[in-house]
Design an enzyme around this catalytic site. Structure first.
Site, PDB file in Angstrom:
ATOM      1  N   GLU A  99      52.971  81.942  43.492  1.00  0.00           N
ATOM      2  CA  GLU A  99      53.801  83.149  43.425  1.00  0.00           C
ATOM      3  C   GLU A  99      53.887  83.787  44.807  1.00  0.00           C
ATOM      4  O   GLU A  99      52.890  83.814  45.534  1.00  0.00           O
ATOM      5  CB  GLU A  99      53.165  84.126  42.425  1.00  0.00           C
ATOM      6  CG  GLU A  99      53.987  85.345  42.122  1.00  0.00           C
ATOM      7  CD  GLU A  99      53.325  86.259  41.082  1.00  0.00           C
ATOM      8  OE1 GLU A  99      52.798  85.772  40.068  1.00  0.00           O
ATOM      9  OE2 GLU A  99      53.344  87.479  41.313  1.00  0.00           O
ATOM     10  N   ASP A 101      55.370  87.411  46.434  1.00  0.00           N
ATOM     11  CA  ASP A 101      55.863  88.696  45.919  1.00  0.00           C
ATOM     12  C   ASP A 101      56.343  89.695  46.953  1.00  0.00           C
ATOM     13  O   ASP A 101      55.701  89.879  47.986  1.00  0.00           O
ATOM     14  CB  ASP A 101      54.716  89.449  45.203  1.00  0.00           C
ATOM     15  CG  ASP A 101      54.135  88.690  44.050  1.00  0.00           C
ATOM     16  OD1 ASP A 101      54.890  88.001  43.355  1.00  0.00           O
ATOM     17  OD2 ASP A 101      52.912  88.796  43.836  1.00  0.00           O
ATOM     18  N   GLU A 103      56.984  93.753  46.009  1.00  0.00           N
ATOM     19  CA  GLU A 103      57.020  94.791  44.975  1.00  0.00           C
ATOM     20  C   GLU A 103      57.201  96.127  45.676  1.00  0.00           C
ATOM     21  O   GLU A 103      56.558  96.370  46.695  1.00  0.00           O
ATOM     22  CB  GLU A 103      55.724  94.799  44.155  1.00  0.00           C
ATOM     23  CG  GLU A 103      55.674  93.647  43.173  1.00  0.00           C
ATOM     24  CD  GLU A 103      54.447  93.653  42.283  1.00  0.00           C
ATOM     25  OE1 GLU A 103      54.558  93.208  41.143  1.00  0.00           O
ATOM     26  OE2 GLU A 103      53.372  94.101  42.735  1.00  0.00           O
ATOM     27  N   GLU A 128      46.889  90.806  49.187  1.00  0.00           N
ATOM     28  CA  GLU A 128      47.878  91.875  49.349  1.00  0.00           C
ATOM     29  C   GLU A 128      47.958  92.408  50.775  1.00  0.00           C
ATOM     30  O   GLU A 128      46.935  92.570  51.439  1.00  0.00           O
ATOM     31  CB  GLU A 128      47.534  93.062  48.427  1.00  0.00           C
ATOM     32  CG  GLU A 128      47.462  92.732  46.955  1.00  0.00           C
ATOM     33  CD  GLU A 128      46.100  92.217  46.507  1.00  0.00           C
ATOM     34  OE1 GLU A 128      45.212  92.002  47.363  1.00  0.00           O
ATOM     35  OE2 GLU A 128      45.922  92.030  45.284  1.00  0.00           O
TER      36      GLU A 128
END
Ligand SMILES: *[C@@H]1O[C@H](CO)[C@@H](O)[C@H](O)[C@H]1NC(C)=O
Ligand SMILES: *[C@@H]1O[C@H](CO)[C@@H](O)[C@H](O)[C@H]1NC(C)=O
Ligand SMILES: *[C@@H]1O[C@H](CO)[C@@H](O)[C@H](O)[C@H]1NC(C)=O
Ligand SMILES: *[C@@H]1O[C@H](CO)[C@@H](O)[C@H](O)[C@H]1NC(C)=O
Ligand SMILES: *[C@@H]1O[C@H](CO)[C@@H](O)[C@H](O)[C@H]1NC(C)=O
Length: 289
Positions: A99, A101, A103, A128
């Site tokens: 994945e 990402d 966001e 992150e």
């Protein structure tokens, strides 16, 4: 004539070996709604995502891909968007999924959005990095692009690279390169964690919340199962996103990336020694870009 013929042959070879076709930046050609609110819609090149207290909504790409450039212009929920998250990400299915990402975490009126990025390889995420916005992401559509090739994943905003995740597979660090992924986009309520760690709740008097996405352009290699693992990794003319020009960032790009990282990065898992109890993920000891 000879030139024309060799051009035609070259073009034919290009089409046959390419395993992908040139696509228009057009949401209705490339995406379908897969979740949620009945007011969500795709009209021509516009996707409207809607969230209210009954449900959020989402869409996904019609195809799966392995490597490529995934570009979309997105306009985030304006006003008081605290608790509301807009996502734009690549994901495979099944266990040990990959994945990549983007966001966007909303905020109360006048306070800045947080741009949240993460990457999972073989089911493991916890990577992150978060950024403050340096522009108003609700006033207009901006270009959010994920560039994914066998060397690295690069997150871009309006042409500026903000983050790189390099392939250190040879040193035992998993990298997403053996499973096809689809693009997903969604708008949902995340007020249990999104805004100031869940302290600020979504204010439903402002509902419905609406985000827009347009010019979705997956210039990418189609995933057709196991043969794609080698086909999509080749440095052919068609797979331009794998070419040496995209193997590493150029010096001007590196300068921009450094500036963004220095000025706007507000969280980096590689700096969070408390979280990992001093045992940082192995890539944190290597050059990041
Ligand atoms: C996008 O595709 C749809 C359906 O094929 C078409 O009606 C529309 O005109 C296209 N829009 C653009 C901007 O290309
Ligand atoms: C959801 O919002 C509608 C319209 O504002 C309201 O009538 C309804 O009571 C709300 N439902 C819940 C479960 O909060
Ligand atoms: C969006 O950004 C990507 C990555 O920098 C770039 O390749 C692409 O050309 C941009 N799209 C537009 C329409 O400017
Ligand atoms: C919202 O604004 C506050 C105050 O400026 C800030 O601390 C916070 O990081 C912002 N973003 C989110 C997602 O809460
Ligand atoms: C929710 O939004 C409404 C309308 O903007 C406002 O009057 C109200 O004070 C807000 N509620 C909270 C808890 O902030």
């Amino acid at each position: 004539m000879a030139t024309f013929r060799s051009f035609s042959i070259a073009f034919l070879v290009f089409v046959i070996v390419s395993n992908h076709i040139v696509v228009d930046a057009n949401v209705s050609k490339n995406m379908v709604i897969n979740w949620g609110h009945s007011q969500s819609k795709i009209i021509g090149d516009n996707l409207q995502l809607v969230l209210d207290n009954s449900t959020g909504s989402g869409a996904k790409s019609k195809r799966s891909f392995l490597f490529g450039s995934f570009e979309a212009r997105i306009k985030l929920v304006p006003g008081n968007s605290a608790g509301v998250v807009t996502a734009y990400y690549l994901s495979s299915t099944g266990t040990a999924h990959d994945e990549i990402d983007y966001e966007f975490l909303g905020n109360v009126t006048g306070q800045p959005y947080t741009i949240h990025t993460n990457i999972f390889a073989k089911g493991v995420g916890n990577r992150e990095q978060q950024f403050r916005v340096w522009f108003d992401p609700t006033a207009d559509f901006h270009n959010y692009t994920i560039h994914w090739n066998p060397n690295a994943v690069v997150w871009y905003i309006d042409g500026t690279p903000i983050r790189v995740f390099r392939n250190y597979e040879k040193q035992g660090i998993a990298f997403p390169n053996k499973q096809g992924m689809r693009i997903y986009t969604s708008l949902w309520n995340a007020d249990d964690w999104a805004t100031q760690g869940g302290r600020v709740k979504t204010n439903w008097t402002n509902a419905p919340f609406i985000a827009g996405l347009r010019q979705f352009r997956p210039r990418a290699c189609y995933w057709n199962g196991v043969p794609s693992i080698t086909q999509c990794a080749t440095k052919s003319l068609a797979n331009w996103w794998n070419s040496p020009a995209y193997a590493r960032l150029s010096p001007p790009q590196l300068a921009k990336l450094n500036e963004i990282q220095r000025k706007y990065k507000i969280y980096d898992y590689c700096k969070d020694t408390m979280r990992f109890n001093g045992k940082m993920p192995p890539e944190c000891y290597k050059a990041q870009y």
